[in-house]
Design an enzyme around this catalytic site. Structure first.
Site, mmCIF file in Angstrom:
data_model
loop_
_atom_site.group_PDB
_atom_site.id
_atom_site.type_symbol
_atom_site.label_atom_id
_atom_site.label_comp_id
_atom_site.label_asym_id
_atom_site.label_seq_id
_atom_site.Cartn_x
_atom_site.Cartn_y
_atom_site.Cartn_z
ATOM 1 N N GLU A 182 -0.411 0.685 5.458
ATOM 2 C CA GLU A 182 -0.790 2.099 5.383
ATOM 3 C C GLU A 182 -1.676 2.501 6.565
ATOM 4 O OE1 GLU A 182 0.439 4.211 3.453
ATOM 5 O OE2 GLU A 182 1.150 3.176 1.658
ATOM 6 N N ARG A 186 -0.233 5.324 9.176
ATOM 7 C CA ARG A 186 -0.953 6.599 9.125
ATOM 8 C C ARG A 186 -1.946 6.741 10.272
ATOM 9 N NH1 ARG A 186 -1.176 8.615 3.042
ATOM 10 N NH2 ARG A 186 0.127 7.067 2.025
ATOM 11 N N ASP A 314 12.083 -0.582 1.729
ATOM 12 C CA ASP A 314 12.641 0.507 2.524
ATOM 13 C C ASP A 314 12.417 0.449 4.034
ATOM 14 O OD1 ASP A 314 9.934 0.936 2.104
ATOM 15 O OD2 ASP A 314 10.154 2.894 1.163
ATOM 16 N N GLU A 447 11.011 12.039 1.706
ATOM 17 C CA GLU A 447 12.189 11.289 2.143
ATOM 18 C C GLU A 447 13.478 12.113 2.180
ATOM 19 O OE1 GLU A 447 9.062 8.570 1.627
ATOM 20 O OE2 GLU A 447 9.844 10.016 0.156
#
Length: 570
Positions: A182, A186, A314, A447
């Site tokens: 993360e 980010r 993913d 998404e």
């Protein structure tokens, strides 16, 4: 005939005896003669050379003149066409696109102003309670995540204030166990994107600071990183609930950011860490390219766990494709494409269709068993598949593009089949039924609109813009509140939660906004989006020259669109 005295006197200089009696004069005349002869010869030679050169130049002028005359109309038409296209881009804007773009920008301003008013400097806004929360250790996640969105939308005042906060208040020296994944997508990604867009080295320096604090996470026997690390003491670890394993998506989704960091600083250490992960995974990469969601950081091998293109799997597959694109598709990054194509074979084996409506979906796999379940997170896959389809031959390209379009239709219907027109977190496909909501919350995820953006850019089919607009309107109707935007606890009842995720500004609104901009805004042949929608410049990779400092690279001006009243700014 007898000569006169004067005549005889003149011709005496022609007789050799005259000079033999006067040797000094003879030497002088001989030297003079030789020098004069050389000068005459040089002059004649130079004249001949100049004549030859002049002849060549005249011939070249004639040839060029002929070419110019021959191609004059074509050249002028080409220039006129470019000027026309630039003028068209400058002056002509689909009024519907312009109106929708402004509405999305207004939504971003509302979200940003609410965050600024109630949660400034904290990670995320809680709109219902009008307060902030530090979901990521107090790294100002919403500010850093929003930098490129503000820049792309031309929100200069907001961007400058965010930049000042980064310069004066963003501090990574926190006793906090940060998620490597993360924080990378980010914070590192957000800072690098802001640097690539603005050219301000402040953002690059901050990216180096946080990346250096993350690097010890890769110090494992295999080089597969641990998923958490303390930002002060550098102690890495994996969460207890994984049984000590690293998560596939978390361990395999740092390549874009760290390769970019090495390219922009000239320091290879970042790229070496993340590319070693791919090297390790490629040693035992299965023929179908599908890896379980848990990876052993000691041996670098997968466990017997779920295989999915949803949560925890993913973005690993996404980055196999995008690192290939980020390297400009050269031989230096060919192995990424090869791994990705294997994974697409595996994905194809998981594709099923419902009855009665033949919705296409991607199953999850555990061992030899398939589960008819698909996360909304997996709705990034249509965009990924469309983006990668052009790398195949024409027949395979058409097949995969068709698959992408079919999956996008399913993902759009995740939204359309609920009372709120917002998608749940995941869906099940039971025998004889098309789809039913499993986990029913919606947390403003991006998404599906991400895939619609790619499909619009790659096919030109305006249907995808309409679908994106419908989803935006559903967010406006159900998620907008006086102090920002919230998710829904239940997409069937519309009950609201109390969180505005940072990715709502970073991804969801950005992708919807880009649906209504010309392709010249973040063109896909110059930029690649990380998994948090932060655009990074494509840099050609070459064998043996993988790390090239590009700090001083001459930058192309970045196009930002403004309202028709504001005009345009580069």
């Amino acid at each position: 005939m007898a000569r006169t005295r004067s005549s005889t006197s003149k011709w005496r200089y022609c007789h050799p005896s005259y000079y033999l009696k006067r040797p000094k004069r003879l030497a002088f005349l001989l030297v003079t003669f030789v020098c004069a002869s050389l000068l005459v010869w040089d002059r004649q030679t130079l004249l001949r050379e100049h004549e030859d050169e002049l002849a060549k130049l005249k011939s070249e002028v004639v040839r060029l003149k002929s070419l110019v005359e021959e191609d004059n109309d074509k050249t002028m038409n080409g220039i006129a066409a470019r000027v026309h296209e630039e003028a068209k881009e400058e002056e002509v804007d689909d009024p519907i696109d312009a109106e929708r773009r402004e509405k999305v920008k207004e939504a971003a301003i509302h979200a940003w102003n609410s965050y600024e008013k109630y949660a400034w400097g904290q990670d995320e806004l809680q709109p219902q309670s009008k307060s902030g929360i530090n979901s990521f250790g107090g790294l100002g996640a919403t500010i850093v995540d929003s930098l490129d969105t503000l820049y792309i939308m031309g929100l200069d005042e907001q961007f400058q204030k965010a930049k000042e906060w980064v310069a004066n208040s963003l501090d990574f020296n926190k006793n906090y166990d940060a998620s490597v994944f993360e924080t990378t997508i980010r914070v590192v990604g957000g800072l690098l994107s802001a640097y690539d867009l603005s050219g301000d080295k402040l953002f690059l320096d901050k990216a180096v600071d946080i990346a250096d604090r993350l690097l010890p996470a890769w110090d494992t026997p295999s080089g597969i990183p641990y998923n958490f690390i303390n930002l002060v003491d550098g102690r890495p670890h994996n969460p207890s609930w994984t049984g000590g394993f690293s998560i596939l998506a978390d361990a395999g989704t740092e390549q874009l950011e760290f390769i970019s960091l090495s390219q922009r600083t000239g320091d290879p250490k970042y790229q070496q860490k993340v590319e070693n992960v791919i090297t390790q995974l490629n040693k035992n990469f299965p023929d179908d390219g599908l890896l379980p969601i848990y990876i052993d950081p000691n041996e670098g091998k997968g466990s017997h766990a779920t295989i999915t293109f949803g949560a925890m799997g993913d973005s690993f597959y996404e980055y196999l494709l995008k690192v290939w694109i980020h390297g400009n598709k050269t031989s230096a990054v060919k192995h990424y494409r090869e791994m990705w194509e294997k994974s697409m074979k595996g994905l194809s084996s998981l594709v099923r269709r419902t009855t009665p409506s033949a919705f296409t979906y991607i199953c999850e796999k555990s061992g030899s068993s398939l589960s008819d379940k698909m996360d909304e997170l997996a709705c990034f896959a249509p965009g990924m598949i469309a983006l990668g389809s052009s790398g195949y031959d024409s027949e395979e390209s058409k097949k995969f593009l068709t698959l992408a379009e079919e999956l996008a239709w399913t993902c759009y219907n995740f939204y359309q089949t609920t009372p709120t027109k917002l998608a749940g977190e995941n869906y099940f496909f039971y025998s004889g039924e098309d789809m039913s909501v499993g986990t029913s919350w919606n947390i403003l995820r991006p998404e599906t609109v991400e895939s619609l953006f790619y499909l619009w850019r790659l096919t030109g089919n305006k249907t995808y813009k309409e679908w994106g607009w419908n989803i935006f309107q559903a967010f406006e109707k159900n998620s907008r509140v006086e102090s920002g935007y919230v998710g829904l606890k239940d997409v069937n009842t519309g009950v609201k939660d109390n969180m505005m995720q940072s990715f709502f500004l970073a991804e969801t609104l950005k992708y919807i906004y880009l649906l209504f901009t010309p392709p010249s805004v973040i063109p896909l042949d110059e930029w690649v989006f990380n998994t948090e929608a932060h655009p990074l410049r494509i840099v050609t990779r070459k064998e043996g020259r993988d790390i090239e400092r590009i700090l001083d690279e001459k930058r192309k001006p970045f196009i930002r669109l403004r309202s028709r009243k504001e005009g345009r700014s580069d």
